[in-house]
Design a protein around this motif. Structure first.
Motif, short mmCIF file in Angstrom:
data_model
loop_
_atom_site.label_atom_id
_atom_site.label_comp_id
_atom_site.label_asym_id
_atom_site.label_seq_id
_atom_site.Cartn_x
_atom_site.Cartn_y
_atom_site.Cartn_z
N UNK A 1 4.70 1.42 0.47
CA UNK A 1 5.90 2.26 -0.38
C UNK A 1 5.82 3.52 0.36
N UNK A 2 7.01 4.13 0.64
CA UNK A 2 6.98 5.43 1.69
C UNK A 2 6.93 6.50 0.56
N UNK A 3 6.13 7.44 0.70
CA UNK A 3 6.24 8.63 -0.20
C UNK A 3 5.97 9.74 0.67
N UNK A 4 7.10 10.69 1.18
CA UNK A 4 7.11 11.88 1.81
C UNK A 4 6.34 13.05 0.99
N UNK A 5 5.29 13.60 1.65
CA UNK A 5 4.34 14.64 1.02
C UNK A 5 4.14 15.95 1.93
N UNK A 6 3.34 16.74 1.21
CA UNK A 6 3.27 17.98 2.01
C UNK A 6 2.57 17.84 3.74
N UNK A 7 3.11 18.81 4.32
CA UNK A 7 2.57 18.67 5.74
C UNK A 7 1.14 19.05 5.84
N UNK B 1 1.09 -1.11 -0.21
CA UNK B 1 -0.23 -0.18 -0.11
C UNK B 1 0.82 1.26 0.12
N UNK B 2 0.24 2.17 -0.29
CA UNK B 2 0.84 3.51 -0.43
C UNK B 2 0.95 4.37 1.30
N UNK B 3 2.22 4.61 1.58
CA UNK B 3 2.32 5.07 2.78
C UNK B 3 2.63 6.59 2.63
N UNK B 4 1.66 7.64 2.85
CA UNK B 4 2.01 8.99 2.65
C UNK B 4 2.63 9.50 4.17
N UNK B 5 3.86 10.04 4.12
CA UNK B 5 4.50 10.72 5.47
C UNK B 5 3.98 12.33 5.15
N UNK B 6 3.03 12.63 6.00
CA UNK B 6 2.61 14.01 5.83
C UNK B 6 3.27 14.92 6.45
N UNK B 7 4.11 15.88 6.10
CA UNK B 7 5.27 16.94 6.51
C UNK B 7 6.56 16.57 5.93
N UNK B 8 7.26 15.58 6.41
CA UNK B 8 6.82 14.39 7.00
C UNK B 8 7.12 14.74 8.58
N UNK B 9 5.85 14.52 9.43
CA UNK B 9 5.97 14.95 10.59
C UNK B 9 5.89 13.43 11.35
N UNK B 10 6.92 12.55 11.44
CA UNK B 10 6.79 11.14 11.60
C UNK B 10 7.82 11.02 13.07
#
Length: 293
Positions: free
Chosen positions: A31-37, A1-10
């Motif tokens: 699948x790791x995808x860093x995206x917008x905060x 699955x797609x795993x969006x890291x928002x921010x990334x605030x992880x």
């Protein structure tokens, strides 16, 4: 699955909790995808956005790779943030390109016409004097004129009311990376120019995979080819000549208007060349880089 890291605030606890939840739900990997905060930094709520490619971000990525392997989850990785590929490392000269056409009417009695203004990343490549409407130009009503170096272009006064000048300019789309993580904002790269991909792989791909050297992802991912309006590259005329066997420059009006029976053939050759360039300058070398890494 797609795993969006928002921010990334992880955070480590949050990442591990999500991976364990995926494992328990029967999901085989991600699948790791860093995206917008989704929110700016907020200490009160425990939100801190990690700068893309910062040591803290790379450490979070490394932790995820190691923990996913421990849990038996497959991990893939977007080779960047947001889409398409690009970011602050892409200068204007390597950004997504487009062919810009400016049309200027010839006014009665006028002995010259002003050249369109150009940005530092643009170049005037051809000028034509034509007759006809916006969508149809007779093949006998097109005359290529010498490309000036600057200033105004001297021209004889028009003989008909429908005369105009077409300026063809090698330009840039100006498109920015969509949904970029903090620190990953910038121009989309030129998918028809190998040097642009090489710049991206050196600035982004290398650091990402170097951080995961002990626990590499199964695959890298390209997200995605929404390169809106990109139909040109600075070396396009030279590449076209090599690949199609004739000079496109005299036929450029066919890309913006119907100029007669050979219009479709010229447009077909133009798009075929774009397709080959995307394959040769982006897709194939990206695939080869992935196999090596």
């Amino acid at each position: 699955m797609r795993w969006w890291w928002f921010g990334p605030a992880v955070t480590r606890p949050g990442l591990e909790a999500d991976m364990r939840a995926m494992k328990e739900a029967g999901i085989g990997g991600f699948e790791v995808q860093p995206v917008y905060p989704m929110e700016v930094d907020n200490p009160r709520k425990g939100i801190r956005n990690l700068i893309f490619l910062s040591p803290e971000f790379l450490e979070a990525l490394r932790f995820t790779a190691e923990k996913s392997r421990e849990l038996g989850l497959r991990m893939d990785l977007t080779l960047g943030s947001g889409w398409p590929y690009g970011g602050p490392h892409i200068p204007g000269g390597l950004a997504a390109g487009k062919l810009r056409c400016e049309r200027a009417p010839l006014n009665a009695g006028a002995g010259e016409i002003r050249l369109p203004p150009l940005t530092p990343d643009e170049k005037l490549i051809a000028v034509f004097r034509v007759r006809g409407g916006a969508e149809t130009i007779g093949s006998n009503d097109i005359r290529r004129i010498e490309r000036p170096s600057g200033g105004n272009l001297p021209l004889a006064p028009p003989a008909a009311a429908d005369e105009s000048v077409l300026f063809f300019i090698s330009s840039r789309t100006g498109m920015q990376v969509k949904r970029a993580a903090v620190g990953a904002e910038g121009l989309v790269l030129d998918h028809y120019e190998r040097a642009a991909l090489d710049r991206h792989l050196a600035a982004v791909g290398g650091p990402l995979l170097d951080a995961l050297a002990s626990c590499p992802p199964r695959a890298i991912f390209c997200d995605s080819l929404e390169v809106f309006g990109s139909d040109w590259s600075p070396d396009f005329l030279e590449e076209f000549r090599k690949r199609r066997g004739y000079d496109l420059a005299p036929h450029l009006p066919a890309l913006v208007a119907d100029i007669g029976p050979h219009t479709g053939a010229v447009r077909n050759d133009w798009v075929l060349t774009l397709t080959e360039l995307a394959e040769d300058e982006f897709l194939t070398p990206l695939h080869e880089w992935a196999r090596k890494r």
